[in-house]
Design an enzyme around this catalytic site. Structure first.
Site, short mmCIF file in Angstrom:
data_model
loop_
_atom_site.label_atom_id
_atom_site.label_comp_id
_atom_site.label_asym_id
_atom_site.label_seq_id
_atom_site.Cartn_x
_atom_site.Cartn_y
_atom_site.Cartn_z
N LYS A 53 0.76 -1.05 0.02
CA LYS A 53 0.01 -0.04 0.06
C LYS A 53 0.81 1.34 -0.12
CE LYS A 53 -3.14 -2.82 -0.19
NZ LYS A 53 -3.70 -3.20 -1.45
N GLU A 99 -1.72 8.28 7.85
CA GLU A 99 -2.79 9.15 6.96
C GLU A 99 -3.45 10.10 8.02
OE1 GLU A 99 -3.74 6.54 3.30
OE2 GLU A 99 -5.16 6.87 4.69
N HIS A 130 -15.70 -3.91 7.77
CA HIS A 130 -14.89 -4.12 6.34
C HIS A 130 -15.74 -5.06 5.58
CE1 HIS A 130 -12.23 -1.17 8.41
NE2 HIS A 130 -11.73 -2.25 9.18
N ARG A 141 -8.57 -6.52 -9.16
CA ARG A 141 -9.39 -8.06 -9.35
C ARG A 141 -10.83 -7.60 -9.83
NH1 ARG A 141 -9.45 -7.12 -3.76
NH2 ARG A 141 -11.62 -6.40 -3.16
#
Ligand code: MV4
Length: 494
Positions: free
Chosen positions: A116, A200, A235, A291
Site C-alpha cells: 500500500k 494518514e 469491512h 481484481r
C-alpha cells in the site's frame, strides 16, 4: 482468443465467469474442494476436478495444484475470481512462468498495488489526490510524531501489507501514538510478515466511493463510473450502488479521467477498482483492488458492459470493446449481499441446509447465486448466499424495486440477513442518500426496525414452512407483498 479457462474459485463468482465463457464459446473447468462436491458451480462447468480437502489452504489456495490441474485439463488461462489467489503476485508469476494466461494484471502490477505504501507513491506520481500522510514507511516514533503534528490528529496507522481495513489503528492524540505505532507494527509483522506501516490523516465519516477501471494490453484504459459502498460492517460491504448520490457528472468525469490516467501510468491490464474516501466534496485515494469485485454487477447494470467478458478479451490481447466516449450511465442499480448470517445475533454465520428457496424475478432484477433448494452451505468459506441486484430509472425506483424483490425472496432452513436489507431500504437517511462508512453504527434503530418487520411477518411463517406445497408458498409471497403495499411506503409518482 483463449479457448479454455480454469476458474480458480467457487460459488457465485465461479458461475458468473463460466456464464461469460459460455457466451463467448470458451470451455470452462471448475476446481472444487471436497466440501463443494454438490455446489452448483461444480455442476455448471464443462469439466470439474476435485482439488483437495475443505480448508481453503489445502484446496483453493494451493497454487501448485491449481497450475497442475490447468495443465492436465488443457486450460490456456486461469480466472481467479475475487479473494483466494486473485491478487497474489506469486500465483500470477507461477502462471506467467507456466505459460498459462492469468486473467488479471501482471505479477509486477499486483506487487506494486499489493504494497500500500508503494501504491500510494505510484498514485502520487500519477497525479491522483491521496489522503494527507506519509509517502514512506514509518519505522521510528520520532518520524511518526513529526508527520502526525504536521497533518494534525486524529491520524490512522495502516499496515502496508494490508488492505481492506485489516489491522488499522486510529490515534486521537500524541499520548496514544507510541503504543499504537508499536502494536500496529507488531500486528503487521504477524499478519503480513512485514512490519511496514504508514500514517494518514483520519477522516471521520467519509463515503467509500470506487471507480471501475478497464485497461487493455494496447495501452488503452477507461472508467465505467463509480460505485458507492459506504454500507459496510467490519469491512464487509453489505450494500453497493451505482451511481453514487454524492457524485455529480462533472466530478465523475474529472475523477474518472484521473483514475484511468493512473491505470495507464502503471500499465494496468485487466479489470480493477480504484478506491477513494469522499469527504467534504473531495476524493482521496485509498487503494487499488486489482481484481473483479463482488459488486461489479451494479456497474454492469448501469453501463451495459459485461466486465468479465472484457477481462477475457483483455487476456486474449484484444482491445477494449468500448471507448470512453461510448460509455453511458443509465439509471441506478443497487446490490444487496444476501448472507447466511443472523442479523439479530451480531451477524454470526449461519451455514446449513436450505430447505426451500425462491428467488425474486421480474423487471430490473438480477440474482447471482450458487445455491439451490436442498443445498447445504458449508461452514468453511464466506457465508454469502447470493447477490440481489436491481436496476431502476432513478434511485427511488431502484429502492422500491429492491424492497419488492426482498419481500419475494424466500429462504427456508437457515437465517439470512434479508431482514437487515429490508430495514435499510426503509431507512429515511438511506432513502435520502445520506450515507457514510459509519452508517450502520450511527443508525441505532436498525435492530428494532428488523424486529418489528419480522414480527409483522410472523403470521406467514407457518405457510412458509410448507416448502413442498407450492400453492401455500405462493400465497405467502403474495401476502407478504400485500403487507409491503399496506405500509404505504410506495407512493405513486405524479
Ligand atoms: C481510512 C479511514 C479514514 N481515514 N483512512 C477501511 C477500509 C480500508 N480500505 C480503508 N479503511 C479506512 N481508511 C483514512 N485516512 C476509514 C476507513 C474505515 C475504517 C477504518 C478503521 C475501522 C473501521 C473503518 C470503517 C470504515 C472505513
Amino acid at each position: 482468443m483463449v479457448r479454455k479457462i480454469l476458474i480458480a474459485n467457487r460459488g457465485e463468482i465461479a458461475i458468473r465467469v463460466m456464464r461469460a465463457c459460455r457466451e463467448m464459446g470458451i470451455a470452462s473447468v471448475a476446481v472444487y474442494s471436497e466440501a463443494d462436491r454438490e455446489a452448483l458451480f461444480a455442476k455448471y462447468a464443462d469439466e470439474a476436478y476435485c482439488i483437495g480437502p475443505p480448508p481453503a489452504t489445502a484446496s483453493y489456495l494451493n497454487i501448485q495444484k491449481v497450475i497442475d490441474l490447468a495443465k492436465e485439463s488443457g486450460a490456456d488461462a486461469i480466472h481467479p475470481g475475487y479473494g483466494f489467489l486473485a491478487e497474489n503476485p506469486k500465483f500470477a508469476r507461477a502462471c506467467e512462468e507456466g505459460d498459462i494466461k492469468f486473467i488479471g494484471p501482471s505479477s509486477r502490477v499486483l506487487e506494486l498495488m499489493g504494497d500500500k505504501v508503494t501504491a500510494r507513491r505510484e498514485m502520487i506520481k500519477a497525479g491522483v489526490p491521496v489522503v494527507p500522510g506519509t509517502d514512506e514507511c514509518v519505522a521510528e516514533f520520532g518520524q511518526a510524531r513529526d508527520i502526525a503534528n504536521e497533518i494534525g490528529y486524529p491520524v490512522i496507522i495502516k499496515p502496508s501489507g494490508g488492505g481492506g481495513g485489516i489491522g488499522m489503528t486510529i490515534v486521537a492524540n500524541e499520548g496514544e501514538l507510541a503504543k499504537a505505532l508499536e502494536s500496529t507494527q507488531a500486528l503487521a509483522t504477524t499478519t503480513f510478515g512485514l512490519c511496514d506501516v504508514y500514517i494518514e490523516k483520519y477522516l471521520s465519516n467519509p463515503r467509500h466511493i470506487e471507480f471501475q477501471l478497464l485497461g487493455d494490453s494496447k495501452g488503452n484504459a477507461i472508467h465505467l463510473g463509480e460505485r458507492e459502498c459506504s454500507i459496510q460492517r467490519r469491512h464487509q460491504k453489505l450494500i453497493e450502488e451505482s451511481p453514487s448520490a454524492a457524485v455529480t457528472p462533472a466530478m465523475r468525469a474529472k475523477m474518472g479521467k484521473v483514475a484511468a490516467k493512473a491505470a495507464r501510468f502503471v500499465g494496468y491490464e485487466g479489470a480493477g477498482t480504484m478506491e477513494f474516501l469522499f469527504s467534504d466534496g473531495r476524493f482521496y485515494f485509498l487503494e487499488v483492488n486489482a481484481r473483479i469485485q463482488v459488486e461489479h454487477p451494479v456497474t454492469e447494470m448501469v453501463t451495459g458492459v459485461d466486465i468479465v467478458k472484457e477481462q477475457i478479451r483483455i487476456a486474449s490481447d484484444l482491445p477494449l470493446s468500448i471507448k470512453q466516449e461510448e460509455v453511458r450511465m443509465n439509471g441506478n442499480a443497487i446490490e444487496c449481499r444476501i448472507n447466511a448470517e443472523d442479523p439479530l445475533n451480531d451477524f454470526v454465520p449461519t451455514p446449513g441446509k436450505i430447505k426451500s428457496y425462491h428467488s425474486p424475478g421480474g423487471t430490473g432484477i438480477r440474482v447471482d447465486s450458487g445455491v439451490y433448494t436442498s443445498y447445504t452451505i458449508p461452514p468453511f468459506y464466506d457465508p454469502m448466499i447470493s447477490k440481489l441486484i436491481v436496476w431502476g430509472r432513478d434511485r427511488d425506483e431502484a429502492i422500491a424495486r429492491m424492497r419488492r424483490a426482498l419481500f419475494e425472496y424466500i429462504i427456508v432452513g437457515i437465517k439470512s440477513n434479508i431482514p437487515f436489507h429490508k430495514a435499510v431500504m426503509e431507512n429515511p437517511r438511506f432513502i435520502k442518500g445520506e450515507l457514510g462508512t459509519h452508517f450502520i453504527e450511527n443508525e441505532t434503530t436498525l435492530l428494532e426496525d428488523m424486529k418489528r418487520m419480522m414480527e409483522r411477518e410472523k403470521p406467514l411463517e407457518e405457510k412458509l414452512t410448507h416448502p413442498f406445497e407450492e400453492k401455500k408458498r405462493i400465497a405467502a409471497i403474495a401476502a407478504v407483498a400485500a403487507i409491503t403495499q399496506m405500509r404505504g411506503h410506495v407512493q405513486p409518482k405524479q
